[in-house]
Design an enzyme around this catalytic site. Structure first.
Site, short mmCIF file in Angstrom:
data_model
loop_
_atom_site.label_atom_id
_atom_site.label_comp_id
_atom_site.label_asym_id
_atom_site.label_seq_id
_atom_site.Cartn_x
_atom_site.Cartn_y
_atom_site.Cartn_z
N ASP A 1 3.21 -4.67 7.87
CA ASP A 1 2.00 -3.88 7.62
C ASP A 1 0.77 -4.82 7.77
O ASP A 1 0.38 -5.60 6.90
CB ASP A 1 1.86 -3.11 6.50
CG ASP A 1 0.68 -2.66 6.05
OD1 ASP A 1 -0.49 -2.84 6.83
OD2 ASP A 1 0.54 -1.78 5.19
N HIS B 1 0.77 -1.20 -0.16
CA HIS B 1 0.03 -0.11 -0.09
C HIS B 1 0.81 1.21 0.05
O HIS B 1 2.03 1.21 0.53
CB HIS B 1 -0.78 -0.03 1.39
CG HIS B 1 -2.02 1.03 1.59
ND1 HIS B 1 -1.81 2.30 1.77
CD2 HIS B 1 -3.42 0.82 1.20
CE1 HIS B 1 -3.00 3.02 1.77
NE2 HIS B 1 -3.87 2.02 1.53
N LYS C 1 -10.37 -1.13 10.60
CA LYS C 1 -10.60 -2.37 9.81
C LYS C 1 -10.86 -3.58 10.33
O LYS C 1 -10.90 -4.56 10.09
CB LYS C 1 -9.29 -2.50 8.91
CG LYS C 1 -8.87 -1.33 7.93
CD LYS C 1 -8.05 -1.82 7.05
CE LYS C 1 -7.36 -0.50 6.23
NZ LYS C 1 -8.11 0.13 5.20
N GLN D 1 -4.43 -5.27 6.84
CA GLN D 1 -5.43 -6.31 6.07
C GLN D 1 -5.56 -7.52 6.73
O GLN D 1 -6.09 -8.61 6.18
CB GLN D 1 -5.31 -6.22 4.64
CG GLN D 1 -5.53 -4.93 4.05
CD GLN D 1 -6.97 -4.49 3.86
OE1 GLN D 1 -7.68 -5.19 4.19
NE2 GLN D 1 -7.13 -3.14 3.63
N CYS E 1 -4.86 2.55 -3.56
CA CYS E 1 -3.60 3.06 -2.92
C CYS E 1 -2.32 2.02 -3.15
O CYS E 1 -1.41 2.05 -2.35
CB CYS E 1 -3.88 3.46 -1.49
SG CYS E 1 -4.81 4.89 -1.26
#
Lengths: 419, 148
Positions: free
Chosen positions: A212, A135, A238, A215, A376
């Site tokens: 990261d 991202h 999220k 997600q 993104c």
């Protein structure tokens, strides 16, 4: 493989998940006269009533600034805020509570590390490794740090399926490699990266790793000690929590060594004009008044997810993704972007002759909310030579009927553009 | 409630599938690029202006049905017009799809098939991208396309 797939398809959904949908009041509405089918969960998830209620109660009953307050409300707020930190620690199985820093979201978490790590350790000619499926928030902070310190960004390619090319990653290491920053789950492709192996390889070279997890956290069990990563970043919104709150996990050894992020109140031990001494982590990284209500809401959301069970969620969503993917593939001219073996909750696709933006507009008129664009992740779009994709992303409250509505709406879009 | 058919009219599909003037102009004296970072749509508008008149216009790029059809219709609308007329058309077109006070009846000819965009605020940028790019090209200094 087809035997495995059929087995998943045949497994009836547990009644629990059907009931859970009622916990999310927003889902009970119509859009353009059709029942809302919310499939934009990779952008943000909806919130269960108990999370909304927790925020409301905070403001109605014990809103106060945390720490240092002697009065009752301040004490209650502090207890709830620090209680949320403990919940986060338990949720990702961090060894110590001081390894949990509250931030605004994944983006701020990564910026914090890029800024502080860069200031302390990056020198001219040093190298940072990222992957091609990051991202923008795991690219741009490192570009800024590289620009400031004269370091170089190196990129691990992905293959046609969207898999992390481990051998190429292996070859990127040099004596100048200072840090690896890669995604745990790709937001544009859904690929689950081999995070533990990635960390293992980097550690063999004495290089720390940031994952990261934006997600990832809502879709499967995350254990930072098992992964052995040095930093892990994720956003509350999220994972069924409010916006504006997120988490940076950092191993104690790093959070003790890195310099502070922002200066201000809360992050100091003593201040004089001659010398200021900083507070230990996590306060060192939490200057100013925190998003107290958000942190409390996050704690409640994590309780909700834990109660439901991450393994059950992962299995429910995997079955759903598999079902939706199989049904979508029956549509002629539809191409799935991102076909990695291990995926989490994301179905990115393009359709011959229909631009993703037109797909999203038409789907919206069928009540189906998806996202269209580059997500993104412009390098990913370039990799697949598409300007954009349409992306349906699943959460624990989605069901087969949602997948069916998605497929029907895509068929309608195709039909409309056929003329 | 907005109706999809108001947005996606036959003419739109026609111009999306068979965009007119969809090519670069050899010897163009003005060229401008447009980009919509939200959706990744790109466009390049080529112009040949002679004696204050848009003698030729073409475009290249990649976009959704609305942005492609809008660009195609735009090239038809401005070809042969004076620069001032082209700018005036842009103003009227822009008002048609963004100004709620604007009456339903216009004098924009074929461009009126895009008036449904007004009911789809998220798609206004798709419809105006080509026009903004044209405007930049008209304003811009003469740039031979061959140097690109």
């Amino acid at each position: 493989m087809s035997a495995v797939r059929e087995k998943i398809l045949e497994r009836p959904e547990t009644p629990d998940f059907a009931c859970l949908r009622a916990d999310f009041p927003i889902l009970n509405q119509q859009v353009h006269g059709k029942p809302l089918v919310y499939l934009d969960n990779a952008a943000t998830t909806q919130k269960p009533a108990e999370v909304i209620e927790a925020e409301r109660r905070y403001y109605l009953e014990y809103n106060s600034n945390t720490h240092r307050g002697v009065h009752t409300l301040a004490d209650r707020a502090t207890e709830a805020y620090e209680g949320a930190r403990e919940k986060v620690r338990g949720f990702i199985n961090a060894a110590h509570i001081n390894e949990i820093v509250f931030v605004r979201g994944t983006t701020e978490a990564i910026n914090l590390v890029a800024h502080c790590f860069g200031r302390a350790f990056l020198r001219e000619g040093d190298e940072i490794i990222v992957s091609e499926m990051e991202h923008h928030s795991n690219i741009v902070p490192w570009q800024l740090a590289c620009e400031q310190h004269g370091a170089v960004l190196k990129v691990v390619p992905i293959d046609d399926a969207g898999e992390f090319e481990f051998e190429n990653y292996d070859r990127l290491f040099t004596p100048r490699t200072r840090l690896v920053a890669v995604t745990h789950v790709s937001n544009a492709l859904g690929t689950i990266t081999p995070a533990r192996r990635i960390v293992e390889r980097a550690h063999a070279a004495g290089v720390p790793v940031l994952l990261d997890g934006a997600q990832a956290v809502a879709h499967g069990r995350v254990d930072v000690q098992y992964l052995d990563c040095d930093f892990y970043a994720f956003s509350g919104h999220k994972i069924y929590a409010p916006t504006g709150i997120g988490v940076l996990y950092g191993k104690s050894e790093w959070l003790e060594r890195l310099p502070p992020y922002q200066g201000g109140g809360q992050m100091i031990r003593t201040v004089s004009f001659e010398k200021t001494e900083y507070a230990p982590s996590p306060q060192k990284y939490e200057a100013g008044t925190a998003h107290i209500a958000g942190a409390i809401g996050l704690g409640v959301a994590l309780d909700y997810v834990s109660r439901t069970g991450l393994d059950a969620i992962a299995s429910h969503e995997a079955g759903l993704l598999d079902y939706a993917t199989q049904r979508a593939r029956e549509i002629g001219g539809l191409r799935v972007i991102g076909t990695a073996k291990e995926k989490a909750g994301i179905l990115s696709f393009v359709l011959d002759g229909v631009h993703p933006h037109d797909i999203a507009t038409i789907l919206d008129h069928h009540g189906v909310a998806v996202r269209a664009g580059h997500h993104c992740a412009m390098p990913v779009m370039q990799r697949y030579e598409v300007p954009a994709t349409a992306r349906a992303s699943f959460a624990l409250y989605n069901n087969r009927a949602d997948a069916d509505a998605l497929v029907e709406a895509i068929r309608a879009a195709k039909e409309m553009f056929k003329r | 409630m907005s109706d999809l058919r108001d947005l996606y009219q036959e003419v739109i599909f026609d111009h999306y599938k068979h965009p007119r003037n969809f090519h670069r102009i050899e010897g163009a004296d003005r060229v401008a690029e447009g980009y919509n970072p939200l959706c990744g749509d790109t466009i390049k508008v080529f112009l040949k202006v002679e004696n204050g008149i848009v003698a030729d216009v073409g475009f290249e790029g990649c976009g959704c049905a609305i942005s492609t059809a809008s660009a195609s219709l735009m090239t038809e609308a401005v070809k042969g017009r004076t620069v001032a007329e082209a700018e005036r058309l842009f103003g009227e077109f822009h008002a048609m799809i963004t100004d709620p006070k604007e009456p339903a009846h216009h004098d924009l000819g074929k461009l009126e098939v895009l008036c449904g965009v007004k009911e789809f605020p998220t798609r206004v940028k798709c419809a105006t991208l080509a026009w903004h790019t044209l405007h930049n090209a008209l304003e811009g200094k003469a740039e031979p396309v061959s140097t690109e």
